[in-house]
Design a protein around this motif. Sequence first.
Motif, PDB file in Angstrom:
ATOM      1  N   ASP A  91      -3.760  28.197   5.436  1.00 31.27           N
ATOM      2  CA  ASP A  91      -3.548  27.670   6.801  1.00 31.27           C
ATOM      3  C   ASP A  91      -4.253  26.334   7.018  1.00 31.27           C
ATOM      4  N   GLU A  92      -5.297  26.126   6.262  1.00 31.61           N
ATOM      5  CA  GLU A  92      -6.033  24.851   6.424  1.00 31.61           C
ATOM      6  C   GLU A  92      -5.150  23.646   6.133  1.00 31.61           C
ATOM      7  N   LEU A  93      -4.143  23.860   5.290  1.00 31.26           N
ATOM      8  CA  LEU A  93      -3.263  22.732   4.954  1.00 31.26           C
ATOM      9  C   LEU A  93      -2.537  22.215   6.195  1.00 31.26           C
ATOM     10  N   LYS A  94      -2.355  23.108   7.169  1.00 33.13           N
ATOM     11  CA  LYS A  94      -1.651  22.693   8.392  1.00 33.13           C
ATOM     12  C   LYS A  94      -2.486  21.677   9.170  1.00 33.13           C
ATOM     13  N   GLU A  95      -3.832  21.707   8.943  1.00 30.09           N
ATOM     14  CA  GLU A  95      -4.701  20.785   9.686  1.00 30.09           C
ATOM     15  C   GLU A  95      -4.689  19.381   9.087  1.00 30.09           C
ATOM     16  N   LEU A  96      -4.087  19.245   7.918  1.00 29.92           N
ATOM     17  CA  LEU A  96      -4.066  17.920   7.281  1.00 29.92           C
ATOM     18  C   LEU A  96      -2.914  17.085   7.837  1.00 29.92           C
ATOM     19  N   LEU A  97      -2.956  15.791   7.519  1.00 26.92           N
ATOM     20  CA  LEU A  97      -1.990  14.853   8.093  1.00 26.92           C
ATOM     21  C   LEU A  97      -0.809  14.616   7.166  1.00 26.92           C
TER      22      LEU A  97
ATOM     23  N   MET B 192       0.851  -1.206   0.000  1.00 32.84           N
ATOM     24  CA  MET B 192       0.000   0.000   0.000  1.00 32.84           C
ATOM     25  C   MET B 192       0.881   1.249   0.000  1.00 32.84           C
ATOM     26  N   GLU B 193       0.484   2.238  -0.766  1.00 32.96           N
ATOM     27  CA  GLU B 193       1.335   3.425  -0.913  1.00 32.96           C
ATOM     28  C   GLU B 193       0.835   4.641  -0.160  1.00 32.96           C
ATOM     29  N   PHE B 194       1.768   5.389   0.389  1.00 32.65           N
ATOM     30  CA  PHE B 194       1.459   6.627   1.121  1.00 32.65           C
ATOM     31  C   PHE B 194       2.504   7.669   0.751  1.00 32.65           C
ATOM     32  N   PRO B 195       2.484   8.193  -0.489  1.00 35.56           N
ATOM     33  CA  PRO B 195       3.545   9.101  -0.937  1.00 35.56           C
ATOM     34  C   PRO B 195       3.859  10.197   0.077  1.00 35.56           C
ATOM     35  N   GLU B 196       5.144  10.386   0.278  1.00 32.13           N
ATOM     36  CA  GLU B 196       5.607  11.335   1.296  1.00 32.13           C
ATOM     37  C   GLU B 196       5.282  12.776   0.959  1.00 32.13           C
ATOM     38  N   ASN B 197       5.224  13.086  -0.357  1.00 35.19           N
ATOM     39  CA  ASN B 197       5.078  14.498  -0.746  1.00 35.19           C
ATOM     40  C   ASN B 197       3.626  14.991  -0.696  1.00 35.19           C
ATOM     41  N   LEU B 198       2.725  14.129  -0.216  1.00 34.93           N
ATOM     42  CA  LEU B 198       1.312  14.534  -0.186  1.00 34.93           C
ATOM     43  C   LEU B 198       0.833  14.729   1.245  1.00 34.93           C
ATOM     44  N   LEU B 199      -0.288  15.447   1.365  1.00 30.55           N
ATOM     45  CA  LEU B 199      -0.971  15.589   2.655  1.00 30.55           C
ATOM     46  C   LEU B 199      -2.239  14.744   2.617  1.00 30.55           C
ATOM     47  N   TYR B 200      -2.758  14.385   3.798  1.00 31.82           N
ATOM     48  CA  TYR B 200      -3.892  13.464   3.851  1.00 31.82           C
ATOM     49  C   TYR B 200      -4.972  13.938   4.807  1.00 31.82           C
ATOM     50  N   SER B 201      -6.203  13.523   4.523  1.00 31.85           N
ATOM     51  CA  SER B 201      -7.300  13.834   5.455  1.00 31.85           C
ATOM     52  C   SER B 201      -7.720  12.546   6.153  1.00 31.85           C
ATOM     53  N   GLU B 202      -8.441  12.688   7.251  1.00 33.71           N
ATOM     54  CA  GLU B 202      -8.921  11.491   7.961  1.00 33.71           C
ATOM     55  C   GLU B 202      -9.964  10.735   7.158  1.00 33.71           C
ATOM     56  N   GLU B 203     -10.571  11.428   6.192  1.00 32.89           N
ATOM     57  CA  GLU B 203     -11.578  10.772   5.352  1.00 32.89           C
ATOM     58  C   GLU B 203     -10.955  10.104   4.140  1.00 32.89           C
ATOM     59  N   HIS B 204      -9.647   9.897   4.188  1.00 31.53           N
ATOM     60  CA  HIS B 204      -8.943   9.159   3.132  1.00 31.53           C
ATOM     61  C   HIS B 204      -8.867   9.874   1.803  1.00 31.53           C
ATOM     62  N   GLU B 205      -8.755  11.223   1.850  1.00 34.79           N
ATOM     63  CA  GLU B 205      -8.412  11.944   0.624  1.00 34.79           C
ATOM     64  C   GLU B 205      -6.938  12.359   0.703  1.00 34.79           C
ATOM     65  N   TRP B 206      -6.304  12.503  -0.442  1.00 39.35           N
ATOM     66  CA  TRP B 206      -4.950  13.063  -0.460  1.00 39.35           C
ATOM     67  C   TRP B 206      -5.021  14.448  -1.110  1.00 39.35           C
ATOM     68  N   VAL B 207      -4.027  15.285  -0.724  1.00 39.92           N
ATOM     69  CA  VAL B 207      -3.981  16.665  -1.230  1.00 39.92           C
ATOM     70  C   VAL B 207      -2.554  16.959  -1.674  1.00 39.92           C
ATOM     71  N   ARG B 208      -2.407  17.471  -2.901  1.00 38.22           N
ATOM     72  CA  ARG B 208      -1.075  17.897  -3.354  1.00 38.22           C
ATOM     73  C   ARG B 208      -1.062  19.413  -3.364  1.00 38.22           C
ATOM     74  N   ASP B 209      -0.149  19.975  -2.576  1.00 38.09           N
ATOM     75  CA  ASP B 209      -0.050  21.420  -2.444  1.00 38.09           C
ATOM     76  C   ASP B 209       0.631  21.987  -3.683  1.00 38.09           C
ATOM     77  N   GLU B 210      -0.108  22.819  -4.442  1.00 36.06           N
ATOM     78  CA  GLU B 210       0.475  23.426  -5.648  1.00 36.06           C
ATOM     79  C   GLU B 210       0.460  24.944  -5.567  1.00 36.06           C
ATOM     80  N   GLY B 211       0.566  25.442  -4.368  1.00 36.88           N
ATOM     81  CA  GLY B 211       0.621  26.898  -4.188  1.00 36.88           C
ATOM     82  C   GLY B 211      -0.762  27.463  -3.952  1.00 36.88           C
ATOM     83  N   GLU B 212      -1.303  28.144  -4.985  1.00 42.54           N
ATOM     84  CA  GLU B 212      -2.636  28.756  -4.851  1.00 42.54           C
ATOM     85  C   GLU B 212      -3.729  27.695  -4.901  1.00 42.54           C
ATOM     86  N   GLN B 213      -3.354  26.569  -5.529  1.00 43.18           N
ATOM     87  CA  GLN B 213      -4.372  25.540  -5.705  1.00 43.18           C
ATOM     88  C   GLN B 213      -3.871  24.194  -5.194  1.00 43.18           C
ATOM     89  N   VAL B 214      -4.814  23.267  -5.092  1.00 44.85           N
ATOM     90  CA  VAL B 214      -4.460  21.907  -4.666  1.00 44.85           C
ATOM     91  C   VAL B 214      -5.112  20.898  -5.610  1.00 44.85           C
TER      92      VAL B 214
END
Lengths: 504, 128, 449
Positions: free
Chosen positions: B109-115, B1-23
């Motif tokens: 700032d919301e990105l700080k709340e992600l895992l 199972m993969e958990f790429p290091e460069n991504l952020l995650y939510s408890e609801e099992h979504e991943w987020v890639r930080d691209e500056g103004e957008q994700v």
Amino acid sequence: MIIGKIKDNGLIQDEPLIFEQGGEGRRGYSLPQWDVEEVEAQQTIPPHLLKEELEGFPQMSEVDVVRHFTRLSQWNFGVDSGFYPLGSCTMKYNPKLNEEIARMKGFTSIHPYQPEESVQGILKLMYELQSFLAEITGMDQVTLQPAAGAHGELTGLMMIRAALKARGQKRRKVLVPDTAHGTNCSTSTVTSFQMIEIKSNEKGIISPDQVARLMDEDIAAIMVTNPNTLGLFEEHLAEIAQIVHQKGGFVYCDGANLNALMGIVKLGSLGVDMVHLNLHKTFSTPHGGGGPGSGPLAVKKELAPFLPIPIIVKEGETYRFSENHPLSIGKIKAFYGNFGVTLKAYAYILSMGAEGLKRASEMAVLNANYLMNRLKQYYYLPYDRPCMHECVFTDRYQEKHHVTTLDIAKRLIDYGFHPPTIYFPLVVKGALMMEPTETESKEGLNRFIETMIHIAKEAQENPDFLRQAPQRVKVRRLDEVLAARKPKLRWTGKNPNNQIPSSQ
Amino acid sequence: MEFPENLLYSEEHEWVRDEGEQVTIGITDFAQSQLKDIVYVDLPEIGSEYKKGESIGVVESVKTVADIFSPVTGKVIEKNLKLKDHPEWVNTDPYGKGWLLRMELKDRDELKELLSSGAYQGIVSKES
Amino acid sequence: MKSYLRYLPHTEEDIQEMLKAIGLGSIEDLFKNIPQDHRLSKPLDLPGPLSEPDLLAHMEGLQGSLGSSFLGGGAYHHFIPAVIQHLTSRSEFYTAYTPYQPEISQGTLQAIFEYQTLMCQLTGMEVSNASMYDGATSLAEAILMAHRITGRKKVLLSQTIHPEYRKVVETYIDPEEQEIVLIPYLKTDGRTDESALIQSLDHQVSAIVVQNPNFFGVVEDLQPFSEKIHQVGGMFIVGFSEAIAYGILRPPGAFGADIVAGEGQSFGIPLSFGGPYLGIFTTREKFIRNMPGRLVGETVDLEGKRGFVLTLATREQHIRREKATSNICTNEGLCALMATIYLSLLGKKGLKELALMNLSKAEYAKKIISRMNGCNITFSAPTFNEFVLEIDGDPGKILERLKTEGILGGLALSKFYPEMKQHLLITVTEMNTRQEIERWADVLAKSIG
């Protein structure tokens, strides 16, 4: 083996679609003779409103049609074929006498708009059936209009909304246990109520303090099922009903599991305000491969003014329909309900009488407990308590061999049984819900038990083979993923093997 | 199972890639393995706005439906239209071809709340 | 010996053995979880049990009486071929459950797939579900679907839609979510008033709903309605209650309908005092995920053989639960099978010929009537197998008179349309012989005069 185009499938024959057979000029119909002048459609109706031909419709001889559907029927498994222990479906024997009665011309050929004087026997039958159902459930009035259980639920919630409105109230929520049938939830939404889930306790039933915590004046009703879908009697229902009533709410009961209670408990005495019945479950009318059913709704007298119209009224010895009910929610179906189905339930109740119905419930509960006790060494029982008319196992013991509920179900097919309900209720992971019903003999139950024990052994000794199940069927493990990704919902004339790409 | 290091995650099992103004947002490898064969993805309208935690769409397999909860507050600016014909990419390549949508972030700032990947893995091992 | 025991196989010995296996002493012990004060202390107050012959005799006495019938209005007296009952009496069809286990339900599933195809062909649409309860609820669900899709709050309903269907729609629709605007009919020709419709049309309208043929038997021109509603971005819903008409009428799909919701009782399903009937529901592929009801799809098995399964179940109650497109579960499966067999027998040519026969019989009735004094055919627009007759005299008394002659002469319309106090709806099908029609006209003339 296939020689040219001839396959040796024995008696499990392939049968093409009706659109893939027959031929130009073949006919299977017979019309009355033409005794009036034939009118050309264009003589009276403007041509741009007419069509030339029915594109794609088949042309088959009567023999073609009979062979076709006879073959199709041979691929099916019905209650008459064998044991059908689907939980919460009550697949009991469908008495053939009732089928014959339902075919009487004085019932089948009667138009719903015939003058009331010409259908007094029919109105009497419906009126009496209503009173039988009221007596069995301990309620006051019944409507036979709903065409199915879900339709009865819809009617019930609409009536609750109307009753609240008559009080000048508008409540937005409904309490639904986590063991509820999906229709309870979807009915709530369809009637614009927000569903609040109540978790069942460790005994598998709902507890009064849970309800007390959630109950407030924005809750219109609680929708319970008793016995619930775990096959357990909701022991605290009377207390829960009081809690709900104290804050002005109603208690709706899904009566799908009534087969456990006839002549034993009246739901009305537990504080239930309305209950729907599934005549195609408890009252032996056939399932038809997906209907028609009938879902009468029985209510206490406070809710009677809101019942759908028309209502059957008895005046002396005469029966008639009345629409004079200003608070009624209106109509939920054209005409009067599925009379052809309610008729069979009426015949069933008269065949059984009070003693027969009670005996049926007793035997249904006996059979389920027998199954439960004989199988509990082999399959995990999440609630090891006496059950009512159905019991729920899981695949926990088989997990270590990587055998799932689905595999067990499919393997049962190879041994000639219809599988139990699988993966429902949702509160039990890998649920295997069995309802034997009272019409199953002891030998039949023993055969099923032996088979289940054998399958449990297979899971230990030969799980790979088990997972190949079913083997002895017309089609094996159909690709449901493909069917959902590339839906093909009608014949379009193209070769099916070219139309559907391979799934890998 | 993969958990790429460069991504952020939510408890609801979504991943987020930080691209500056957008994700860019998708569902995780764990999520797709739970759902099994995905048959359909229902994505929101472009231009629609969502608060963090709101349901923005649905992922369907044959026997289940799962809500996609917005891991951030923002506006939908792009969605993966190719998933209409290839829903299976969410299974085979959840972090790549199986991306779901892009949102314009309202509050970084919301990105700080992600895992982080590690924190998310911790949650997953508890659930398994 | 109590004859109901033929449905309850356990002997006393069986029962004792089983109780012993469970570790209980008596049947009473099975119910000890139930608090004593809830237990019934006396038997249910019900009649019976009746033996098989006694029950038959009892039921025979309850039957309704038949007559030469000119009744219609949403339920039609058509010929039902012997084959249908023969095939649907096969217990593999009627004692089967919903086809959730496809390997042992291919019969039901293939038949439903054939049914879905026939309904698409009949209505000129792209996808059909496996059935709804009846034409009325099918129409109500169509309106709810249009509301879900467009998000708009007004729906325009023609007054020529079957009055009971309209009542059901009113019950199903939450007045806080949607407003129903009734569009009147033209008193001259009996069709929906197009100009009244245009006046009510705006961008708040989710759908226009029209029935064809309408409740008066009149054939509506669907083209203008389709154009107008699509211009404002709404949906076009067409209903019907006499399905045989589509043996000759151009289907709603050809006029751009978005949803077709009708009644299939005419396809080999008995009158049965109003039910069970058959709700037909068809729509366009782009709306699939919003449509209610079960769907059967084609697929392949492990060995590449064609097979059929229930599909897209994620719209339905048992999966989507509170977000389902409808709460429907059990539908009218066996009735859909009857319709499939019926249409297979009739086929392309038979349905057309049957429709023409219905039209011809009705036109014959109209011809004789038009020569009579004291009654006239109300609407000038073309009709299929039903028409409205205005008579001099009390319709109630006239129908009484016809009834004493064994004739169910028509349907008085005043209870549905208060302005139509003198009017009857007359329905003529292939089952009315020329002799019957002439006799009806004869007695009618005498009753009026």
